[in-house]
Every structure is written in structure tokens, then in C-alpha cells.
Scaffold this motif. Sequence first.
Motif, mmCIF file in Angstrom:
data_model
loop_
_atom_site.group_PDB
_atom_site.id
_atom_site.type_symbol
_atom_site.label_atom_id
_atom_site.label_comp_id
_atom_site.label_asym_id
_atom_site.label_seq_id
_atom_site.Cartn_x
_atom_site.Cartn_y
_atom_site.Cartn_z
ATOM 1 N N TYR A 166 -27.993 5.457 32.725
ATOM 2 C CA TYR A 166 -28.400 6.806 33.105
ATOM 3 C C TYR A 166 -27.922 7.143 34.517
ATOM 4 O O TYR A 166 -27.400 8.233 34.776
ATOM 5 C CB TYR A 166 -29.916 6.946 33.016
ATOM 6 N N TYR B 77 -39.286 7.867 28.833
ATOM 7 C CA TYR B 77 -38.882 8.793 29.888
ATOM 8 C C TYR B 77 -37.362 8.880 29.988
ATOM 9 O O TYR B 77 -36.784 9.975 30.083
ATOM 10 C CB TYR B 77 -39.486 8.342 31.217
ATOM 11 N N ARG C 76 -35.015 12.227 29.433
ATOM 12 C CA ARG C 76 -34.093 12.723 30.454
ATOM 13 C C ARG C 76 -32.648 12.675 29.977
ATOM 14 O O ARG C 76 -31.837 13.571 30.268
ATOM 15 C CB ARG C 76 -34.246 11.906 31.734
ATOM 16 N N GLU D 139 -32.020 15.424 27.513
ATOM 17 C CA GLU D 139 -31.929 16.693 28.239
ATOM 18 C C GLU D 139 -30.530 16.867 28.832
ATOM 19 O O GLU D 139 -29.938 17.951 28.740
ATOM 20 C CB GLU D 139 -32.983 16.734 29.342
ATOM 21 N N ARG D 140 -30.008 15.827 29.429
ATOM 22 C CA ARG D 140 -28.669 15.895 30.017
ATOM 23 C C ARG D 140 -27.601 16.139 28.954
ATOM 24 O O ARG D 140 -26.569 16.757 29.220
ATOM 25 C CB ARG D 140 -28.366 14.584 30.748
ATOM 26 N N ARG E 190 -35.155 15.599 23.012
ATOM 27 C CA ARG E 190 -35.868 15.524 24.291
ATOM 28 C C ARG E 190 -37.346 15.801 24.101
ATOM 29 O O ARG E 190 -38.208 15.055 24.611
ATOM 30 C CB ARG E 190 -35.274 16.525 25.271
ATOM 31 N N PHE F 253 -40.863 14.723 35.287
ATOM 32 C CA PHE F 253 -40.396 15.944 34.636
ATOM 33 C C PHE F 253 -40.458 17.167 35.551
ATOM 34 O O PHE F 253 -39.886 18.196 35.260
ATOM 35 C CB PHE F 253 -41.199 16.200 33.354
ATOM 36 N N LYS G 119 -36.578 17.682 37.808
ATOM 37 C CA LYS G 119 -35.398 17.681 36.950
ATOM 38 C C LYS G 119 -34.098 17.860 37.725
ATOM 39 O O LYS G 119 -33.038 17.465 37.261
ATOM 40 C CB LYS G 119 -35.533 18.772 35.885
ATOM 41 N N TRP H 83 -30.249 11.141 40.737
ATOM 42 C CA TRP H 83 -30.778 10.014 39.996
ATOM 43 C C TRP H 83 -31.493 9.003 40.857
ATOM 44 O O TRP H 83 -32.449 8.375 40.436
ATOM 45 C CB TRP H 83 -29.663 9.325 39.190
ATOM 46 N N LEU I 127 -35.288 9.415 41.062
ATOM 47 C CA LEU I 127 -36.080 9.483 39.834
ATOM 48 C C LEU I 127 -36.973 8.267 39.659
ATOM 49 O O LEU I 127 -37.945 8.318 38.920
ATOM 50 C CB LEU I 127 -35.148 9.609 38.611
#
Length: 271
Positions: free
Chosen positions: A194, A224, A228, A231-232, A239, A260, A263, A267, A270
Motif C-alpha cells: 500500500y 482497514y 483504503r 478506495e484508491r 471499499r 477514514f 483520506k 501514506w 496513516l
Amino acid sequence: MGDVKRVPGVSISAWSAVLALALLAGCSTTAKDETAGMSNEKLYSEARDEAAAGNYERAIRFYERLEGRAAGTLLSQQAQLELAYAYYRGNERAQALATLDRFIKLHPGSPALDYALYLRGLVNFNDNLGLFGSLSRQDLSERDQQAAKEAYQSFKQLVEQFPASTYASDARLRMNYIVNSLAAYEVHVARYYYRRGAYLAAANRAQAAVQGYQESPAIEEALYIMARSYERLGLTQLRDDAERVLKTSFPDSAYLTRGFQAKDKPWWQLW
């Protein structure tokens, strides 16, 4: 060495061969078998003493002799098990596993079968502690987890066949550790992907953790990462599904608030 006289009628090549053999015979020594005069009981006692003193190489030699001499007896079986342990403590993992596999195959009805299964699990278990203990310091690439899975299977066989065994309680604890470690490993790799923008790979590794290790605490982060990553990738339905499972399974999760709501953060913020 004095001059060697040639025997009449013998060729030079033949004479050279005879001379070479004579020299080899003169220089060779016969290794003395220090166990030759020992009874099986004495040999067993000596092997145990050497193992207790940490002299595993010598103990292994004695156990190997005893296993052959006492073949077909309970003493031979005992020597085989203690030989496997000596191999294990002497950092000869392959030999330890081969000896245990042979014991389990040849003596399926042995009263010591639970110990053999436990020791086989222990050999593989300890072989993987370095993997799980230093993930953050290693280059993140695919690693062989086969030994950990084999350790789990040995412990599982032990607790299923011998639930009242002396070794069953410890085996259960180690099984739990293995499951959590394997799940944590999958999540660690998913996080790695990620952070480098490989969102599909991240989602797949996180999903593998969720599907394979449902009872592990690492599943919270796996869900999680899935949410994410989807979503990307623009996969809003997936998602939402991952986020819904996260809310249901971990209603107090910090990821539901801190994660969340951030967003647009990079990275490295996060986690």
C-alpha cells in the motif's frame, strides 16, 4: 627412507603401484571404536551425559551407534527420539526432522508419539522465530512460510490425537502464536504494498489475511488496508463492504476515526 631396490622381472609401472600401496598401508591408521566394549545401557548413559553437557556432536555419534545395536527394541526407539533432540539442539534441523519423520512412520503406535509430534513442531517453530521477530529489519519480499505451516500441522495433530498429552497445552499456545504471526506477516506485506502504491497487491494480501486467519487481531488492520486500497482503486462497493465488516467486527477501532477521516494524508501518516 632408504633406497628401494627393484625386484627383477617386475615392470616399473607394476612396481610403482605396489610401492604406492605399501606407503598407503604404512601411513594409514585404524580409528578406534571407543564404544566397542560398552553395553547398550552404558552407551545410552554416555550419550545422555554428553547431551546434558551440551556435547551434541559426541552424543549424536553415541545415539547413532545405540540405535543400530539395539534395533527392534524400545531402547532403540528411545535412542532415536533422543538422537532427534540432539540433532535439534546441535542446529542440524534437516537431520532432526528426518529422524522424527522416520520414527513417526515406523512407530505409529508408540506411547511416545505425542512427544515426537511435539518435537517435530518445535523444530519447525524455532526455525521461523527469526522470520517473525525481525520483519521490520528485512527487505520485504516473498518469504517461505512452509516451516511455520508444518509446525502448525504437527502441533495440530498432537492436540487432536492426544488432547490430554503433557505437551498439548504448550502446543496450543504455539499454534495460536503461529496463526497470529502468519496473519501479521500478511498484513505487514499488505502495508508495504500500500505504501508503495501497489493497491491491488495490498488488497489481495490483506484479503488473504482476513480469509485465512479470521481470529487474529491483525485482521483489524487488514480490513482497514482493504478499504483504503479499494478506495484508491475506485472500487467503491468493495471499499464499503470492507469498511462495514471493520465496523461490525471492531466497533471501537481507531481506524474508524483516525484512519477514514484522514483520506488525503500521505501514506506515512496513516499508521
